[in-house]
Motif scaffolding. Structure first.
Motif, PDB file in Angstrom:
ATOM      1  N   GLY A 265       0.826  -0.950   0.036  1.00 14.64           N
ATOM      2  CA  GLY A 265      -0.149  -0.041   0.141  1.00 14.64           C
ATOM      3  C   GLY A 265       0.800   1.218  -0.033  1.00 14.64           C
ATOM      4  O   GLY A 265       2.335   1.021   0.043  1.00 14.64           O
ATOM      5  N   VAL A 266       0.286   2.226   0.215  1.00 17.00           N
ATOM      6  CA  VAL A 266       1.032   3.684   0.188  1.00 17.00           C
ATOM      7  C   VAL A 266       1.439   4.067   1.426  1.00 17.00           C
ATOM      8  O   VAL A 266       0.641   4.031   2.225  1.00 17.00           O
ATOM      9  N   VAL A 267       2.610   4.476   1.678  1.00 13.90           N
ATOM     10  CA  VAL A 267       2.960   5.079   2.949  1.00 13.90           C
ATOM     11  C   VAL A 267       3.762   6.491   2.525  1.00 13.90           C
ATOM     12  O   VAL A 267       3.900   6.754   1.519  1.00 13.90           O
ATOM     13  N   ALA A 268       3.866   7.269   3.877  1.00 10.77           N
ATOM     14  CA  ALA A 268       4.164   8.760   3.620  1.00 10.77           C
ATOM     15  C   ALA A 268       5.358   9.083   3.218  1.00 10.77           C
ATOM     16  O   ALA A 268       5.679  10.226   2.946  1.00 10.77           O
ATOM     17  N   GLY A 269       6.375   8.242   3.476  1.00 12.76           N
ATOM     18  CA  GLY A 269       7.784   8.678   3.417  1.00 12.76           C
ATOM     19  C   GLY A 269       8.778   7.414   3.375  1.00 12.76           C
ATOM     20  O   GLY A 269       8.346   6.278   4.007  1.00 12.76           O
ATOM     21  N   LEU A 270      10.089   7.859   3.404  1.00 14.78           N
ATOM     22  CA  LEU A 270      11.093   6.818   3.615  1.00 14.78           C
ATOM     23  C   LEU A 270      11.019   6.142   5.048  1.00 14.78           C
ATOM     24  O   LEU A 270      11.552   5.099   5.239  1.00 14.78           O
ATOM     25  N   ALA A 271      10.889   7.051   5.889  1.00 19.60           N
ATOM     26  CA  ALA A 271      10.791   6.527   7.477  1.00 19.60           C
ATOM     27  C   ALA A 271       9.688   5.453   7.702  1.00 19.60           C
ATOM     28  O   ALA A 271       9.779   4.699   8.627  1.00 19.60           O
ATOM     29  N   GLU A 272       8.707   5.053   6.676  1.00 16.15           N
ATOM     30  CA  GLU A 272       7.857   4.164   6.917  1.00 16.15           C
ATOM     31  C   GLU A 272       8.067   3.051   5.758  1.00 16.15           C
ATOM     32  O   GLU A 272       7.175   2.054   5.622  1.00 16.15           O
ATOM     33  N   VAL A 273       9.390   3.107   5.128  1.00 18.34           N
ATOM     34  CA  VAL A 273       9.433   1.890   4.175  1.00 18.34           C
ATOM     35  C   VAL A 273       9.445   0.471   4.760  1.00 18.34           C
ATOM     36  O   VAL A 273       9.213  -0.393   3.801  1.00 18.34           O
ATOM     37  N   ASP A 274       9.825   0.262   6.017  1.00 18.60           N
ATOM     38  CA  ASP A 274       9.858  -1.050   6.450  1.00 18.60           C
ATOM     39  C   ASP A 274       8.410  -1.583   6.450  1.00 18.60           C
ATOM     40  O   ASP A 274       8.196  -2.782   6.219  1.00 18.60           O
ATOM     41  N   VAL A 275       7.595  -0.601   6.677  1.00 18.09           N
ATOM     42  CA  VAL A 275       6.195  -1.178   6.815  1.00 18.09           C
ATOM     43  C   VAL A 275       5.720  -1.722   5.421  1.00 18.09           C
ATOM     44  O   VAL A 275       5.140  -2.728   4.943  1.00 18.09           O
ATOM     45  N   ALA A 276       5.992  -0.848   4.491  1.00 27.08           N
ATOM     46  CA  ALA A 276       5.736  -0.991   2.952  1.00 27.08           C
ATOM     47  C   ALA A 276       6.447  -2.329   2.514  1.00 27.08           C
ATOM     48  O   ALA A 276       5.725  -3.028   1.658  1.00 27.08           O
ATOM     49  N   TYR A 277       7.718  -2.411   3.041  1.00 22.10           N
ATOM     50  CA  TYR A 277       8.459  -3.507   2.570  1.00 22.10           C
ATOM     51  C   TYR A 277       7.551  -4.894   2.987  1.00 22.10           C
ATOM     52  O   TYR A 277       7.365  -5.938   2.358  1.00 22.10           O
ATOM     53  N   ARG A 278       7.127  -4.907   4.461  1.00 19.07           N
ATOM     54  CA  ARG A 278       6.657  -6.349   4.844  1.00 19.07           C
ATOM     55  C   ARG A 278       5.164  -6.246   4.077  1.00 19.07           C
ATOM     56  O   ARG A 278       4.998  -7.342   3.714  1.00 19.07           O
ATOM     57  N   GLN A 279       4.329  -5.263   3.796  1.00 18.25           N
ATOM     58  CA  GLN A 279       3.325  -5.310   3.089  1.00 18.25           C
ATOM     59  C   GLN A 279       3.555  -5.924   1.481  1.00 18.25           C
ATOM     60  O   GLN A 279       2.818  -6.799   1.005  1.00 18.25           O
ATOM     61  N   ALA A 280       4.561  -5.615   0.730  1.00 17.02           N
ATOM     62  CA  ALA A 280       4.979  -6.208  -0.427  1.00 17.02           C
ATOM     63  C   ALA A 280       5.332  -7.380  -0.210  1.00 17.02           C
ATOM     64  O   ALA A 280       4.979  -8.347  -1.382  1.00 17.02           O
ATOM     65  N   MET A 281       5.991  -7.945   0.824  1.00 13.00           N
ATOM     66  CA  MET A 281       6.481  -9.118   0.871  1.00 13.00           C
ATOM     67  C   MET A 281       5.081 -10.298   0.986  1.00 13.00           C
ATOM     68  O   MET A 281       5.082 -11.373   0.592  1.00 13.00           O
ATOM     69  N   LEU A 282       4.492  -9.784   2.019  1.00 13.68           N
ATOM     70  CA  LEU A 282       3.153 -10.344   2.194  1.00 13.68           C
ATOM     71  C   LEU A 282       2.381 -10.509   0.975  1.00 13.68           C
ATOM     72  O   LEU A 282       1.565 -11.238   0.512  1.00 13.68           O
ATOM     73  N   ALA A 283       2.057  -9.412   0.173  1.00 15.31           N
ATOM     74  CA  ALA A 283       1.268  -9.586  -1.201  1.00 15.31           C
ATOM     75  C   ALA A 283       1.899 -10.571  -2.139  1.00 15.31           C
ATOM     76  O   ALA A 283       1.154 -10.988  -2.707  1.00 15.31           O
ATOM     77  N   ARG A 284       3.257 -10.587  -2.012  1.00 12.59           N
ATOM     78  CA  ARG A 284       3.910 -11.356  -2.984  1.00 12.59           C
ATOM     79  C   ARG A 284       3.364 -12.879  -2.680  1.00 12.59           C
ATOM     80  O   ARG A 284       3.139 -13.788  -3.178  1.00 12.59           O
ATOM     81  N   ARG A 285       3.319 -13.012  -1.082  1.00 12.07           N
ATOM     82  CA  ARG A 285       2.783 -14.535  -0.766  1.00 12.07           C
ATOM     83  C   ARG A 285       1.717 -14.945  -1.060  1.00 12.07           C
ATOM     84  O   ARG A 285       1.089 -16.211  -1.084  1.00 12.07           O
ATOM     85  N   THR A 286       0.856 -13.814  -1.561  1.00 14.45           N
ATOM     86  CA  THR A 286      -0.597 -14.322  -1.696  1.00 14.45           C
ATOM     87  C   THR A 286      -0.997 -14.738  -3.134  1.00 14.45           C
ATOM     88  O   THR A 286      -2.100 -15.332  -3.403  1.00 14.45           O
ATOM     89  N   LEU A 287       0.060 -15.055  -3.978  1.00 11.48           N
ATOM     90  CA  LEU A 287      -0.095 -15.176  -5.415  1.00 11.48           C
ATOM     91  C   LEU A 287       0.138 -16.999  -5.211  1.00 11.48           C
ATOM     92  O   LEU A 287       1.118 -17.506  -4.326  1.00 11.48           O
ATOM     93  N   PRO A 288      -0.675 -17.534  -6.049  1.00 13.79           N
ATOM     94  CA  PRO A 288      -0.599 -19.144  -5.979  1.00 13.79           C
ATOM     95  C   PRO A 288       0.582 -19.469  -6.898  1.00 13.79           C
ATOM     96  O   PRO A 288       1.186 -18.614  -7.713  1.00 13.79           O
ATOM     97  N   PRO A 289       1.252 -20.621  -6.521  1.00 19.49           N
ATOM     98  CA  PRO A 289       2.509 -21.075  -7.042  1.00 19.49           C
ATOM     99  C   PRO A 289       2.312 -21.099  -8.631  1.00 19.49           C
ATOM    100  O   PRO A 289       1.384 -21.385  -9.311  1.00 19.49           O
TER     101      PRO A 289
END
Length: 399
Positions: A265-289
């Motif tokens: 999702g969208v975060v406010a700036g670089l200080a919140e990149v860790d949250v966005a990174y976890r979200q991106a990795m989680l979103a990747r895991r939702t894809l079927p093999p």
């Protein structure tokens, strides 16, 4: 050359000593010549004038000394090469300055010979050519030392830059959010501190930096600045969205990303990149093999929630679908597919039949079969939400 000089009654050593007596004045002339004929030194402004003066002074002294005694004196050249690499002065401009210095030294030797009344004698002998050859041979050897030291320092700096860049990346992804760290990361990665950001995590299938360069170029075409890091299993991109919507950027990513990926999702700036990174990795895991797509967290929140709470996902499967695993694989897949469409159709038999391309009575019979096997009334209150989550969990956790 020494034999020719001796026959001519001349001393190159003497000329060199005379030139060295005027070393400060000669250095001043060389610095002025470099500023006039090698404009990069003023345009880039990376070499302080006093630094340039000292370098010219030491190198002229060493070159003249080598012309006189034929020994190697490369300490000044090597120090200059290292220093200019650290200052990011282009090597071509550094070597051009050495050529300017060589010409100035040659002219200074001729001037000294003229002052000592030797010019005519030199012109009538081979000494002139020999001295010229010696000057340029020494300048060439010295320039080679400069280039060698420059390249060695450059390689060291590249490794140091890569290490620092990697440290900054890891700090951002792990949540180091103090202002100084974030500001340095923005400077090094050449992206803004503030503004809407999204993170994309792509399976690293090729481990190729050229791919990330292509990604950055494609996103720049839609006015999105980005920085990329190739990790062992994942390519991570920080996307400075600017005025672009996340939906528009997602459409762009889906045009050129040819590997399973997740977008936060969208975060406010670089200080919140860790949250966005976890979200991106989680979103990747939702894809079927085996599925190639960029999974957006905003489009797959139920799946993300289930992955975040696997014990609850297991409870949903146990409660709704586990009895279906006792049936044959063909029947189980048929019933699960019917349930998927039943939930998608919001419990409408007619719409489910349309989606399944079968008669509504067939749908009714299949739903009765599900109720018979599971012992659950799928028309009870709240069935759609629970059953829909159970079906998603069953796909996410096939084991």
């Amino acid at each position: 050359m020494g034999d020719v000089v001796e026959r001519a009654g001349l001393s190159v050593e003497g000329l060199a000593e005379s030139v060295l007596r005027h070393l400060p004045e000669l250095t001043d002339v060389l610095v002025a010549t470099i500023y006039e004929q090698n404009p990069a030194y003023q345009e880039l402004d990376s070499v302080p004038r006093q630094d340039l003066w000292r370098s010219c002074h030491d190198n002229v002294a060493r070159i003249v000394q080598m012309i006189a005694d034929s020994d190697d004196h490369f300490d000044a050249a090597q120090a200059t090469g290292r220093r200019r690499a650290e200052q990011r002065m282009p090597l071509d401009d550094v070597l051009k300055s050495y050529r300017l210095g060589g010409r100035l030294i040659w002219e200074a030797l001729i001037d000294e010979a003229r002052a000592q009344g030797m010019a005519q004698e030199m012109a009538q002998s081979e000494v002139l050519l020999d001295v010229a050859g010696k000057v340029w041979e020494v300048v060439d050897r010295t320039s080679s030392q400069v280039a060698t030291a420059y390249h060695a320092a450059e390689r060291y700096l590249v490794r140091a830059d890569e290490q620092r860049r990697s440290t900054l990346w890891e700090g951002l992804l792990q949540g180091r959010a103090n202002r100084a760290f974030v500001q340095e990361a923005a400077t090094v990665l050449d992206i803004p501190v503030n503004g809407p950001y999204a993170v994309v995590a792509i399976d690293n299938l090729v481990d190729d930096d050229c791919t990330t360069t292509s990604f950055a170029r494609r996103l720049a075409g839609v006015r999105v600045a980005s920085a990329w890091q190739v990790r062992p299993q994942t390519v991570v991109g920080l996307l400075a969205l600017g005025t672009e919507s996340a939906a528009a950027v997602l459409r762009t990513l889906r045009q050129f990303v040819a590997a399973p990926a997740g977008m936060s999702g969208v975060v406010a700036g670089l200080a919140e990149v860790d949250v966005a990174y976890r979200q991106a990795m989680l979103a990747r895991r939702t894809l079927p093999p085996g599925r190639i797509d960029v999974a957006a967290l905003t489009e797959r929140l139920p799946e993300a929630l289930l992955l975040s709470a696997p014990e609850l996902a297991d409870q949903l499967i146990q409660s709704w679908l586990m009895p279906l695993t006792t049936t044959s694989v063909p029947e189980r897949e048929l019933l699960l597919d019917t349930l998927d469409k039943w939930v998608l159709a919001a419990g409408s038999v007619r719409r489910t039949a349309e989606l399944a391309h079968c008669h509504r009575n067939t749908v009714i019979n299949r739903l009765h079969r599900v109720e018979q096997i599971t012992g659950r009334d799928i028309t009870e209150d709240g069935f759609q939400l629970e059953l829909g989550l159970a079906l998603k969990a069953f796909r996410l956790f096939p084991a």
